[in-house]
Design an enzyme around this catalytic site. Structure first.
Site, PDB file in Angstrom:
ATOM      1  N   GLN A 116      -5.551  10.972  -7.581  1.00 48.82           N
ATOM      2  CA  GLN A 116      -4.264  10.816  -8.260  1.00 48.82           C
ATOM      3  C   GLN A 116      -4.354  11.451  -9.632  1.00 48.82           C
ATOM      4  O   GLN A 116      -5.209  11.090 -10.433  1.00 48.82           O
ATOM      5  CB  GLN A 116      -3.894   9.342  -8.412  1.00 48.82           C
ATOM      6  CG  GLN A 116      -2.571   9.139  -9.143  1.00 48.82           C
ATOM      7  CD  GLN A 116      -2.219   7.669  -9.339  1.00 48.82           C
ATOM      8  OE1 GLN A 116      -2.733   6.813  -8.618  1.00 48.82           O
ATOM      9  NE2 GLN A 116      -1.355   7.383 -10.292  1.00 48.82           N
ATOM     10  N   CYS A 141       0.949   6.133  -7.968  1.00 53.18           N
ATOM     11  CA  CYS A 141       0.070   5.437  -7.020  1.00 53.18           C
ATOM     12  C   CYS A 141       0.808   4.984  -5.762  1.00 53.18           C
ATOM     13  O   CYS A 141       0.213   4.926  -4.680  1.00 53.18           O
ATOM     14  CB  CYS A 141      -0.624   4.251  -7.678  1.00 53.18           C
ATOM     15  SG  CYS A 141       0.485   3.011  -8.380  1.00 53.18           S
ATOM     16  N   HIS A 180      -0.934  -1.689  -9.455  1.00 54.40           N
ATOM     17  CA  HIS A 180      -1.456  -0.487  -8.808  1.00 54.40           C
ATOM     18  C   HIS A 180      -1.382  -0.630  -7.289  1.00 54.40           C
ATOM     19  O   HIS A 180      -1.684  -1.690  -6.734  1.00 54.40           O
ATOM     20  CB  HIS A 180      -2.910  -0.284  -9.245  1.00 54.40           C
ATOM     21  CG  HIS A 180      -3.511   1.007  -8.815  1.00 54.40           C
ATOM     22  ND1 HIS A 180      -2.993   2.237  -9.172  1.00 54.40           N
ATOM     23  CD2 HIS A 180      -4.596   1.284  -8.050  1.00 54.40           C
ATOM     24  CE1 HIS A 180      -3.745   3.202  -8.665  1.00 54.40           C
ATOM     25  NE2 HIS A 180      -4.720   2.648  -7.959  1.00 54.40           N
ATOM     26  N   ASP A 203      -7.749   4.780  -2.623  1.00 51.72           N
ATOM     27  CA  ASP A 203      -7.183   4.628  -3.961  1.00 51.72           C
ATOM     28  C   ASP A 203      -7.458   5.910  -4.730  1.00 51.72           C
ATOM     29  O   ASP A 203      -8.614   6.274  -4.953  1.00 51.72           O
ATOM     30  CB  ASP A 203      -7.847   3.418  -4.631  1.00 51.72           C
ATOM     31  CG  ASP A 203      -7.411   3.193  -6.070  1.00 51.72           C
ATOM     32  OD1 ASP A 203      -6.669   4.030  -6.618  1.00 51.72           O
ATOM     33  OD2 ASP A 203      -7.813   2.168  -6.647  1.00 51.72           O
TER      34      ASP A 203
END
Length: 235
Positions: free
Chosen positions: A96, A102, A173, A188
């Site tokens: 990211q 996110c 998140h 993630d």
């Protein structure tokens, strides 16, 4: 929520996506996911009875949780370990580099790891994105996303469709949990790579993800700011 990744962070900042299945469904369908193939549903609790209410089969799970100082310290330590571990080359993973992206990254992780299970409209953003980035590195995929105006515009529309005004600064998140090659992975974009949580299967994905989510919640006993969304294949 976003943190500076090792390879460099973009100056771009999006407004955060709301953890709202209706909004996310319209977002994904507009990007090219066939509405007759899959849809997002709320997971109202992590007890067995409530998990049974979620439409099956579950293809992936999105989890929104609060970021704390303790979480960040653990992430930094775990990233050192992640770099030393191998994971299945079948896992679709991307970094990211856009602040507050996110939610979109979590969705791309979800769809990217279930493309064999669902249909994407030919020529749509999702179809083009995954074909174009198939052989890219995680950071190259991030840069590709960063420079794509179609996804940025679609994200902005999805943000305005939410029930509550999007804040400029967030302390939550999104991550994705998906089963790939018989393992449950935490995906993630702020991490160094995929995190394996052990053996799993398509049939037990939701229950296995719930166990991981419970552990994260236990580390944040004072917060109620959690949301769990399942992406389920439609019958």
């Amino acid at each position: 929520m976003a943190n500076v990744v090792d390879e460099g962070y973009s100056a771009k900042k999006w407004l955060p996506l709301e953890a709202n299945p209706d909004v996310i469904n319209q977002y994904l369908w507009g990007l090219g996911l066939d509405p007759d193939e899959a849809e997002c549903n709320d997971v109202f609790g992590l007890d067995d009875e409530l998990l049974e209410m979620v439409p099956k089969p579950v293809l992936a799970v999105l989890f929104l949780y609060p970021i704390t100082k303790k979480c960040e310290e653990e992430r930094i330590q775990q990233d050192k370990e992640i770099r030393e571990k191998l994971h299945s080359d079948k896992v679709y993973f991307m970094k990211q580099t856009v602040d507050n992206a996110c939610g979109t990254i979590g969705l791309l992780h979800a769809i990217g790891n279930i493309t064999s299970e669902i249909k994407l409209s030919e020529g749509s953003f999702l179809d083009r994105f995954f074909k174009s980035t198939a052989n890219m590195s995680p950071i190259e995929r991030a840069r590709y996303l960063e420079n794509d105006s179609q996804i940025e515009d679609a994200h902005s529309v999805a943000v305005t469709a939410g029930d509550t005004p999007a804040p400029d600064d967030v302390d939550t998140h999104f991550i994705c949990l998906a089963c790939v090659d018989g393992e449950l992975y935490e995906l993630d974009g702020d991490r160094a790579g995929p995190v394996s949580h052990g053996a799993s299967s398509p049939a037990t994905l939701l229950q296995d993800a719930a166990k991981v989510i419970k552990k994260i919640i236990e580390k944040n006993p004072g917060s109620l700011n959690f949301n769990v969304i399942a992406i389920s294949k439609k019958a």
